[in-house]
Scaffold this active site. Sequence first.
Site, PDB file in Angstrom:
ATOM      1  N   ARG A 152       0.823  -1.219   0.000  1.00  0.00           N
ATOM      2  CA  ARG A 152       0.000   0.000   0.000  1.00  0.00           C
ATOM      3  C   ARG A 152       0.858   1.271   0.000  1.00  0.00           C
ATOM      4  O   ARG A 152       0.473   2.286   0.595  1.00  0.00           O
ATOM      5  CB  ARG A 152      -0.970   0.028   1.178  1.00  0.00           C
ATOM      6  CG  ARG A 152      -1.737  -1.257   1.413  1.00  0.00           C
ATOM      7  CD  ARG A 152      -2.494  -1.707   0.203  1.00  0.00           C
ATOM      8  NE  ARG A 152      -3.197  -2.977   0.443  1.00  0.00           N
ATOM      9  CZ  ARG A 152      -3.853  -3.625  -0.513  1.00  0.00           C
ATOM     10  NH1 ARG A 152      -3.888  -3.172  -1.740  1.00  0.00           N
ATOM     11  NH2 ARG A 152      -4.462  -4.765  -0.249  1.00  0.00           N
ATOM     12  N   ASN A 173       2.742  -7.484   7.933  1.00  0.00           N
ATOM     13  CA  ASN A 173       2.804  -8.824   7.333  1.00  0.00           C
ATOM     14  C   ASN A 173       4.301  -9.144   7.293  1.00  0.00           C
ATOM     15  O   ASN A 173       4.973  -8.965   6.279  1.00  0.00           O
ATOM     16  CB  ASN A 173       2.212  -8.821   5.923  1.00  0.00           C
ATOM     17  CG  ASN A 173       0.712  -8.582   5.954  1.00  0.00           C
ATOM     18  OD1 ASN A 173       0.020  -9.006   6.885  1.00  0.00           O
ATOM     19  ND2 ASN A 173       0.192  -7.903   4.949  1.00  0.00           N
ATOM     20  N   GLU A 190      -5.769 -12.080   8.450  1.00  0.00           N
ATOM     21  CA  GLU A 190      -5.447 -12.177   7.022  1.00  0.00           C
ATOM     22  C   GLU A 190      -4.324 -13.184   6.751  1.00  0.00           C
ATOM     23  O   GLU A 190      -3.375 -12.900   6.032  1.00  0.00           O
ATOM     24  CB  GLU A 190      -5.082 -10.796   6.453  1.00  0.00           C
ATOM     25  CG  GLU A 190      -6.237  -9.811   6.526  1.00  0.00           C
ATOM     26  CD  GLU A 190      -5.978  -8.484   5.840  1.00  0.00           C
ATOM     27  OE1 GLU A 190      -4.828  -8.041   5.818  1.00  0.00           O
ATOM     28  OE2 GLU A 190      -6.948  -7.893   5.334  1.00  0.00           O
ATOM     29  N   ARG A 195      -1.997  -5.795  17.421  1.00  0.00           N
ATOM     30  CA  ARG A 195      -3.071  -5.213  16.610  1.00  0.00           C
ATOM     31  C   ARG A 195      -4.405  -5.938  16.799  1.00  0.00           C
ATOM     32  O   ARG A 195      -4.432  -7.168  16.957  1.00  0.00           O
ATOM     33  CB  ARG A 195      -2.692  -5.246  15.130  1.00  0.00           C
ATOM     34  CG  ARG A 195      -1.529  -4.324  14.813  1.00  0.00           C
ATOM     35  CD  ARG A 195      -1.136  -4.464  13.369  1.00  0.00           C
ATOM     36  NE  ARG A 195      -1.784  -3.528  12.488  1.00  0.00           N
ATOM     37  CZ  ARG A 195      -2.334  -3.851  11.324  1.00  0.00           C
ATOM     38  NH1 ARG A 195      -2.386  -5.096  10.921  1.00  0.00           N
ATOM     39  NH2 ARG A 195      -2.847  -2.923  10.556  1.00  0.00           N
ATOM     40  N   LYS A 226      -7.531  -0.004  14.611  1.00  0.00           N
ATOM     41  CA  LYS A 226      -7.780   0.901  13.478  1.00  0.00           C
ATOM     42  C   LYS A 226      -8.918   1.851  13.822  1.00  0.00           C
ATOM     43  O   LYS A 226      -9.839   1.475  14.555  1.00  0.00           O
ATOM     44  CB  LYS A 226      -8.127   0.100  12.225  1.00  0.00           C
ATOM     45  CG  LYS A 226      -6.936  -0.627  11.627  1.00  0.00           C
ATOM     46  CD  LYS A 226      -7.256  -1.207  10.257  1.00  0.00           C
ATOM     47  CE  LYS A 226      -6.030  -1.954   9.725  1.00  0.00           C
ATOM     48  NZ  LYS A 226      -6.224  -2.515   8.379  1.00  0.00           N
ATOM     49  N   ASP A 241     -11.950  -1.042   7.752  1.00  0.00           N
ATOM     50  CA  ASP A 241     -10.568  -0.942   7.267  1.00  0.00           C
ATOM     51  C   ASP A 241     -10.247   0.403   6.624  1.00  0.00           C
ATOM     52  O   ASP A 241     -10.184   0.485   5.397  1.00  0.00           O
ATOM     53  CB  ASP A 241     -10.294  -2.070   6.254  1.00  0.00           C
ATOM     54  CG  ASP A 241      -8.815  -2.234   5.976  1.00  0.00           C
ATOM     55  OD1 ASP A 241      -8.011  -1.566   6.641  1.00  0.00           O
ATOM     56  OD2 ASP A 241      -8.468  -3.036   5.094  1.00  0.00           O
ATOM     57  N   GLU A 266      -4.454   4.216   0.863  1.00  0.00           N
ATOM     58  CA  GLU A 266      -4.901   2.962   0.234  1.00  0.00           C
ATOM     59  C   GLU A 266      -6.315   3.092  -0.308  1.00  0.00           C
ATOM     60  O   GLU A 266      -6.627   2.599  -1.384  1.00  0.00           O
ATOM     61  CB  GLU A 266      -4.840   1.824   1.260  1.00  0.00           C
ATOM     62  CG  GLU A 266      -5.438   0.523   0.744  1.00  0.00           C
ATOM     63  CD  GLU A 266      -5.392  -0.618   1.756  1.00  0.00           C
ATOM     64  OE1 GLU A 266      -4.837  -0.446   2.854  1.00  0.00           O
ATOM     65  OE2 GLU A 266      -5.926  -1.701   1.427  1.00  0.00           O
ATOM     66  N   TRP A 287     -14.742 -10.278   1.164  1.00  0.00           N
ATOM     67  CA  TRP A 287     -13.800  -9.688   0.222  1.00  0.00           C
ATOM     68  C   TRP A 287     -14.506  -9.268  -1.069  1.00  0.00           C
ATOM     69  O   TRP A 287     -13.869  -9.042  -2.094  1.00  0.00           O
ATOM     70  CB  TRP A 287     -12.640 -10.656  -0.071  1.00  0.00           C
ATOM     71  CG  TRP A 287     -11.665 -10.742   1.080  1.00  0.00           C
ATOM     72  CD1 TRP A 287     -11.603  -9.898   2.143  1.00  0.00           C
ATOM     73  CD2 TRP A 287     -10.631 -11.701   1.286  1.00  0.00           C
ATOM     74  NE1 TRP A 287     -10.598 -10.279   3.014  1.00  0.00           N
ATOM     75  CE2 TRP A 287      -9.982 -11.387   2.511  1.00  0.00           C
ATOM     76  CE3 TRP A 287     -10.177 -12.813   0.566  1.00  0.00           C
ATOM     77  CZ2 TRP A 287      -8.914 -12.145   3.020  1.00  0.00           C
ATOM     78  CZ3 TRP A 287      -9.109 -13.561   1.077  1.00  0.00           C
ATOM     79  CH2 TRP A 287      -8.487 -13.217   2.288  1.00  0.00           C
TER      80      TRP A 287
HETATM   81  C1  GCV Z   1      -0.702  -4.827   5.816  1.00  0.00           C
HETATM   82  C2  GCV Z   1      -5.792  -4.044   4.766  1.00  0.00           C
HETATM   83  C3  GCV Z   1      -4.792  -3.838   3.665  1.00  0.00           C
HETATM   84  C4  GCV Z   1      -3.629  -4.790   3.810  1.00  0.00           C
HETATM   85  C5  GCV Z   1      -3.007  -4.587   5.188  1.00  0.00           C
HETATM   86  C6  GCV Z   1      -4.089  -4.850   6.240  1.00  0.00           C
HETATM   87  C7  GCV Z   1      -3.576  -4.630   7.647  1.00  0.00           C
HETATM   88  O1  GCV Z   1      -6.428  -5.275   4.615  1.00  0.00           O
HETATM   89  O2  GCV Z   1      -5.422  -3.993   2.423  1.00  0.00           O
HETATM   90  O3  GCV Z   1      -2.699  -4.519   2.798  1.00  0.00           O
HETATM   91  O4  GCV Z   1      -1.910  -5.430   5.393  1.00  0.00           O
HETATM   92  O5  GCV Z   1      -5.161  -3.985   6.017  1.00  0.00           O
HETATM   93  O6  GCV Z   1      -3.812  -3.546   8.162  1.00  0.00           O
HETATM   94  O7  GCV Z   1      -2.966  -5.512   8.212  1.00  0.00           O
END
Ligand code: GCV
Length: 675
Positions: A144, A186, A267, A300, A335, A340, A368, A518
């Site tokens: 992103r 990630n 994820e 997180r 968040k 998201d 993003e 999704w």
């Molecule tokens: C780093 C969203 C984004 C992902 C991101 C995720 C997160 O799904 O599309 O790219 O991954 O958030 O915050 O972990």
Amino acid sequence: MCRVICLFLLLLPSLSKAEDGSRLWLRGKTDYHAIVSSNRKSPVIDVAVQELQTQWAGGKVQLVVSSGKAFENLGKDGFMIVGNKDSGVTIQALTEHGVLYGAYHLLRLQQTGAISGELNITETPKYAIRMLNHWDNLNGSIERGYAGRSLWKWEQLPDTISPRYKEYARANASVGINGTVLNNVNASPNILKDDYLRKVKILADIFRPYGVKVYLSVNFSTPSVLGGLADSDPLSPAVLQWWKDKVKEIYQLIPDFGGFLVKANSEGQPGPHDYGRTHAEGANMLATALKPYHGIVIWRAFVYAPNSDDRAKQAYHEFVPLDGKFMDNVIIQVKNGPVDFQPREPFTPLFGAMRKTPLMVEFQITQEYLGFSNHLAYLAPLFKECLDSDTYCNGAGSTVAKLTDGTLTPNPLTAIAGVANTGEDTNWTGHHFAQANWYCFGRLAWNHSLTSEQIADEWIRMTFTPDESFVKPVKEMMLTSRETVVDYMMPLGLHHIFAEGHHYGPQPWHEKASREDWTARYYHKADASGIGFDRTTSGSNAVSQYFPPLNETFNSLSACPENLLLWFHHVSWNHKMKNGRSLWDELCYKYDAGVQQVREYQKMWDRMEKYTDAERFQHVQSRLKIQSRDAVWWKDACLLYFQTFSNQPIPYNIERPVHELDDLKQIRLNLRNTN
Ligand code: GCV
């Protein structure tokens, strides 16, 4: 010949100097020779001295680190500035970092023309930890990221040092950011390999004089993947020992290392659930390893399950039962919204629901979901909308800001994070105006009671010019820009109708994916009867996660704020809005208003040519052209598609679609560096 030269010299002052944006907002003159003294010598103080010596245009400056009782209230990073620009100024603080922030504050006042008369300023930050999260991968790509590849040149480190490392630290320090997570949540286990840690150490050494601490994202499976252990079960003594040894190694290299950021069981990332353990057990295991060194775990809460009836409810389900079960060096990073980082979401209901655990907000500075670095969207209003949201958990006035900054919960740990929008582009952030989002995140992390307008005002004056003919219209554009993006992308509470994967353009028709959540249809649920996600008590009941009276407000079709209507309700196309229009008509007018507004920005910006340098002028001008075309694309895609359900005409007094729906459905983007 002489005539030509003379003419050129005459014209010179009116010619704008080319600018590439590399200096960000730090564009003050640097050829002064101010007299600066200090009662302390250290690398941090050296930075403060050097900044003031070269940029301060007033009388002498005294820097005083003082342990006196009077200064204890200033805390770790606060400062006092007293004196007079001409006769002399004193910056006092309990710590060297406080002095450094005082120096940048003074220079900001000068740069924005805000110094007059006697100075008597006291500032303390609202959050102790004010950090950027980089989603940078070890191969140099950025998840992103829209401003080129990663700033961190892992393959060159530790031997070759990019000058931008220091510039990056300086920019952060100038707005009070004091922490950085270098790698993607990630996370590759490789970041904890010895050779990578030696590279990380170099960055930490460069950032240290600027008060920026380094943190790392870690992969929960690292003990098994990297360490060769049979598993990474958080309750296994061998696993704990592995982390203890690793943490010791890190602190030997980086004595002030900040700690770990963890994305677990989200994820596809590994986590404690893989072993039947809870998030608390996972986080506490890492916290145990970090505790002796005062390191922290940032865990997180971004989780959602494929089988959940409503993705927006998942974090609350998983985390509220764990309230009070985390060690005191763990903080939960949440968040701002429950889905998201959408252009607009309500605040995540975990704020207020977990009172025995420190919580911090995670914002996304990188765009993003707001047009990448092609669209101009000033995000301070979005950040503030969340921070100023009243959770009512403790009666009226229990805002997200007060719940996270320690005002309403005496948390030993207070923090705030923003997912960085930086990359190796010369101007750091792709769009020149995206620099303002890095800037405003830092300023709000320092003081969330600043207004979006104050921050925009400062930024424009520092980054472009103090000329009111420029400041006023440009500020107006910035302040309305986020709402404009909401209007042409997802008005009235619509959310996540982005194209699959890249999240740039619209794909409201997207309905097939490996998981229902999704797809875009999961979120808008348009049908012949109406549109929107029913999260009321007769729907998914996500409203029940909010405190009264908010749950009742959100639950009621008539009381729900219209800008969140389709977030909480499935609403009939003919529903009468507060202005008397039907929902369908209002949706059309909103999309159109977004398009028209971007066109207004173009007109306004073109008039700004004479106030700015050609290079940045043209860059912004061409990005606005893209934004303008994209806004029409969004409007046509969404209205033509939703019209197949509403079966009503687009009001005749608004601009007609210029695309065919079938053509829009064929668009496949090949976007640079988007993952
Ligand atoms: C780093 C969203 C984004 C992902 C991101 C995720 C997160 O799904 O599309 O790219 O991954 O958030 O915050 O972990």
